[in-house]
Design an enzyme around this catalytic site. Structure first.
Site, PDB file in Angstrom:
ATOM      1  N   LYS A 123      33.552  36.379  46.332  1.00 26.50           N
ATOM      2  CA  LYS A 123      32.688  35.215  46.142  1.00 26.50           C
ATOM      3  C   LYS A 123      32.909  34.167  47.220  1.00 26.50           C
ATOM      4  CE  LYS A 123      31.565  37.645  42.868  1.00 26.50           C
ATOM      5  NZ  LYS A 123      32.502  38.672  43.338  1.00 26.50           N
ATOM      6  N   GLU A 443      32.308  41.143  35.929  1.00 24.51           N
ATOM      7  CA  GLU A 443      32.084  42.529  36.328  1.00 24.51           C
ATOM      8  C   GLU A 443      32.557  43.491  35.237  1.00 24.51           C
ATOM      9  OE1 GLU A 443      32.523  42.035  41.158  1.00 24.51           O
ATOM     10  OE2 GLU A 443      34.166  42.909  40.026  1.00 24.51           O
ATOM     11  N   SER A 469      31.634  45.847  39.997  1.00 22.36           N
ATOM     12  CA  SER A 469      32.377  45.791  41.241  1.00 22.36           C
ATOM     13  C   SER A 469      31.695  46.696  42.253  1.00 22.36           C
ATOM     14  CB  SER A 469      33.811  46.259  41.015  1.00 22.36           C
ATOM     15  OG  SER A 469      34.445  46.557  42.229  1.00 22.36           O
TER      16      SER A 469
END
Length: 556
Positions: A123, A443, A469
Site C-alpha cells: 500500500k 485480503e 494477495s
C-alpha cells in the site's frame, strides 16, 4: 528556474526560516538550491523497507551532485505479510490514504520544490504515487527492490508464502513441524519486498511502466549494488526534472495509466492493481473506470509468467530482462510518446532492449495466453464489477459452478476450512469484508493458502467483497461491488445457492430468481459495524467502493 522554496527562504522577510534550517547544519549555499523532499518509509518492521535508509543515502548523493539539497522525512509503512490473517490486515489498505495525506501535508507545509518517494511494499507504493499525482510537483519513485528467494520447496524456489502452504501440509500430515521450522528459517534469506509477484512488486513494476521510476529499476534485487546505483541516478534525475519543469501530472496521464495497466496485465500482476491504478488516476484527475481496465487487460497478451502463476520468481524475471523487455515486446499496444522521469519518452527508454523468448518472458506473437492476467467480471452477484486473475488460475477452473458455503468474516471461513467443512465443488463466499464492511477490505490470503495446502485449490472457488494477495492462486474472485455492507447482492447469498463463474465470458452469477432475491433484499438489515471508533471507523464512513478504487474523495 523559479523555485517555490525561495518563496519562504528569501531574505529578509523569511530569514527566520533560514535560521531553522541553519540550526540543523544547512548552509546558505544549501538553501539557495532546489529543496528536494525525500519521503522515506524506512523501518525495521517491513522487510521491503529495511534497506531504504541506505538507498536514501545514495539518493542524497545524487541530489547533491546534481545541484540540489535533500531534506528527508519519515512516512509510515505497514507490512502486509505480518498483518495477514488477523485483525491487523483491516488496517493495511487504510494506510494507503494516510501515506498520501501525510506526504501532501509535509510537502505543502514546507514548500519543497520536488519530492523523491522511497517505498517498496503493497500500500506504500500506490499511496506515494497518489501523493505525487495530487501534488503535481517534479516527483520520482524509488523502490528498495525484491528479496532473493529461498531453496526449492514443493517444486519451486521458496518464499514467505511457502510457510502458510506448509501449515496446510502439516495439517494433512505431509510434513513435520521440524520441516516447517526449516522452511521458516530459509524461505526469506534477505531483506526486500517478497520475491513473488505480489502487490508490492506489481506496483513497483507499474510505477516504472507509468514512467515514474527509472527504466529497468523496478526489479533490481534489494541486495544488488545496482540498487544503490539506481538510487543515485534517481537523485540526479529529480534535480533535472526540477530544472526542466516536468511535474507528476505531465507523466501520470491517461496514456501512462493505460501503459501501466497494459504492463500489469502482460505480467499477470496482482488483482490489487485494479484497486490502486484507479485511485492513482483519481488523484491525477484522469477519468478511468473498471470497464477501461478490463478493456485494456482483455486486449493485452500475457507475456510473462512468474510465481504465483508459475515457478520462477521476480529475480528470474529481472535476470530475463524485466519490465523494459516486456514493454518492448508489447510496444505496439503502448503510448510510446508518454513522458517519463528520465525526461525521455517510453519509446526512447526501451529502444535498446532486445525482444525475449524464454520460459519467463514470451513474445508478442507467441504469448502464454492471448488475453491479460487480470479480468473484470459482471453479473447479478457483482453489478458494479468484480476482479479475478486468470493468470493464477488453472484454465480448467476458468468456468466453475457450485453450491455456496457462506461466511460473514474471514475468520469464520479460515476456521471452517481447517475444520474440514469446505468440500470439493463448493464456492466459498466470504462477505462483509469490503472497504466499509471489513472495514479496510482485508485480503483473503490465508483462506486461499489453506485451500492450496489442503489440495483444494483446483477443486473449490472463493468469492468475496474483500480482496486477495498478489501471491494467491486457485479459483478466486474478489472486489465484489457493491459490497455486502452496502446491501450488495452478495449479502443475500444463502448456503446451497448455486454460483456460476465464467471468466472467459466475464460473468459472475448467483443462480437465484429475481423474485426470491427481492424477498431477501426486503428482509435484509445491515449488520452493526465491526468498528465504532478510531481510524477504521472514520475510514468505513469515508471510503468509496472497490470499483472506485476504495478512494477517499478529497475534492469537490
Amino acid at each position: 528556474m523559479k523555485l517555490r522554496s525561495q518563496q519562504i527562504l528569501s531574505r529578509p522577510e523569511w530569514s527566520i526560516n533560514r535560521a531553522y534550517y541553519k540550526s540543523m547544519g544547512y548552509s546558505d549555499t544549501d538553501l539557495d538550491k532546489p529543496i528536494i523532499g525525500i519521503a522515506n518509509a524506512w523501518s525495521t518492521t517491513v522487510p521491503g523497507h529495511y534497506n531504504l535508509r541506505q538507498v536514501s543515502e545514495s539518493v542524497k548523493e545524487g541530489i547533491r551532485e546534481a545541484g540540489g539539497t535533500p531534506v528527508e522525512f519519515g512516512v509510515i509503512g505497514a507490512c502486509d505479510g505480518i498483518a495477514e490473517g488477523h485483525e491487523g490486515m483491516r488496517y493495511i489498505l487504510p494506510t494507503r490514504d494516510i501515506i498520501a495525506h501525510s506526504i501532501e501535508l509535509m510537502v505543502q507545509a514546507h514548500q519543497y520544490d520536488a519530492i523523491v518517494l522511497l517505498g517498496s511494499c503493497d500500500k506504500i507504493v500506490p499511496g506515494m504515487l497518489m501523493a505525487a499525482a495530487r501534488l503535481d510537483l517534479p516527483s520520482i519513485f524509488v523502490n528498495g527492490g525484491p528479496m532473493l528467494s529461498g531453496p526449492v520447496i514443493h517444486g519451486r524456489k521458496a518464499d514467505t508464502t511457502s510457510i502458510i502452504e506448509g501449515v496446510g501440509k502439516l495439517k494433512k500430515g505431509e510434513i513435520t513441524e521440524e520441516k516447517l521450522i526449516q522452511m521458516e528459517d530459509s524461505c526469506a534469506p534477505t531483506c526486500g519486498s517478497c520475491s513473488f509477484l505480489g502487490t508490492a512488486n506489481t506496483m513497483c513494476c507499474v510505477a516504472e511502466a507509468m514512467g515514474m521510476s527509472l527504466t529497468g529499476s523496478a526489479m533490481i534485487p534489494a541486495v544488488y549494488n545496482d540498487r544503490l546505483k539506481a538510487a543515485q541516478d534517481s537523485g540526479r534525475a529529480i534535480v533535472n526534472l526540477v530544472k526542466e519543469g516536468i511535474t507528476a501530472r505531465q507523466i501520470i496521464t491517461r496514456a501512462s495509466i493505460e501503459n501501466a495497466v497494459r504492463l500489469s496485465s502482460a505480467i499477470g500482476g496482482s488483482t490489487n492493481a485494479a484497486l490502486h491504478i484507479p485511485a492513482i488516476a483519481y488523484e491525477a484527475k484522469v477519468d478511468f473506470d473498471m470497464e477501461d481496465f478490463d478493456k485494456l487487460s482483455r486486449s493485452t497478451p500475457l507475456i510473462a509468467k512468474m510465481n504465483p502463476a508459475a515457478s520462477p520468481n521476480v529475480i528470474d524475471f529481472y535476470e530475463s530482462g524485466g519490465v523494459p523487455v516486456v514493454m518492448k515486446e508489447i510496444a505496439s499496444l503502448l503510448h510510446k510518446g508518454a513522458m517519463t522521469v528520465t525526461s525521455k519518452t517510453i519509446e526512447e527508454n526501451i529502444k535498446d532492449f532486445n525482444s525475449p523468448n524464454n520460459e519467463i518472458i514470451k513474445t508478442f506473437k507467441e504469448p502464454f495466453t492471448a488475453t491479460g492476467g487480470l479480468a473484470v467480471l459482471y453479473g447479478n452477484l457483482a453489478p458494479n464489477s468484480a476482479v479475478t486473475k486468470p493468470a493464477a488460475i488453472n484454465p480448467k477452473m476458468w468456468t466453475f459452478s457450485g453450491p455456496a458455503k457462506v461466511f460473514n468474516s474471514e475468520e469464520e471461513a479460515n476456521k471452517a476450512i481447517l475444520d474440514g467443512e469446505v468440500k470439493e465443488g463448493d464456492v466459498v463466499v466470504i462477505r462483509y469484508e469490503g472497504p466499509k464492511g471489513g472495514p479496510g477490505m482485508p485480503e483473503m490470503f490465508k483462506a486461499m493458502k489453506l485451500l492450496y495446502g489442503l489440495g483444494l485449490a483446483d477443486k473449490v472457488a472463493l468469492v468475496t467483497d474483500g480482496r486477495f494477495s498478489g501471491t494467491n492462486n486457485g479459483c478466486f474472485v474478489g472486489h465484489i461491488s457493491p459490497e455486502a455492507q452496502e446491501g450488495g447482492p452478495i449479502a443475500f447469498v444463502q448456503d446451497g445457492d448455486m454460483i456460476e463463474i465464467d471468466i472467459p465470458e466475464r460473468k459472475l452469477e448467483l443462480l437465484v430468481g429475481e423474485e426470491e432475491l427481492k424477498k431477501r433484499r426486503a428482509a435484509w438489515q445491515a449488520p452493526k459495524p465491526r468498528v465504532e471508533e478510531g481510524y477504521l471507523y472514520l475510514y468505513s464512513r469515508l471510503a468509496e467502493s472497490a470499483d472506485k478504487g476504495a478512494i477517499i474523495k478529497n475534492r469537490a
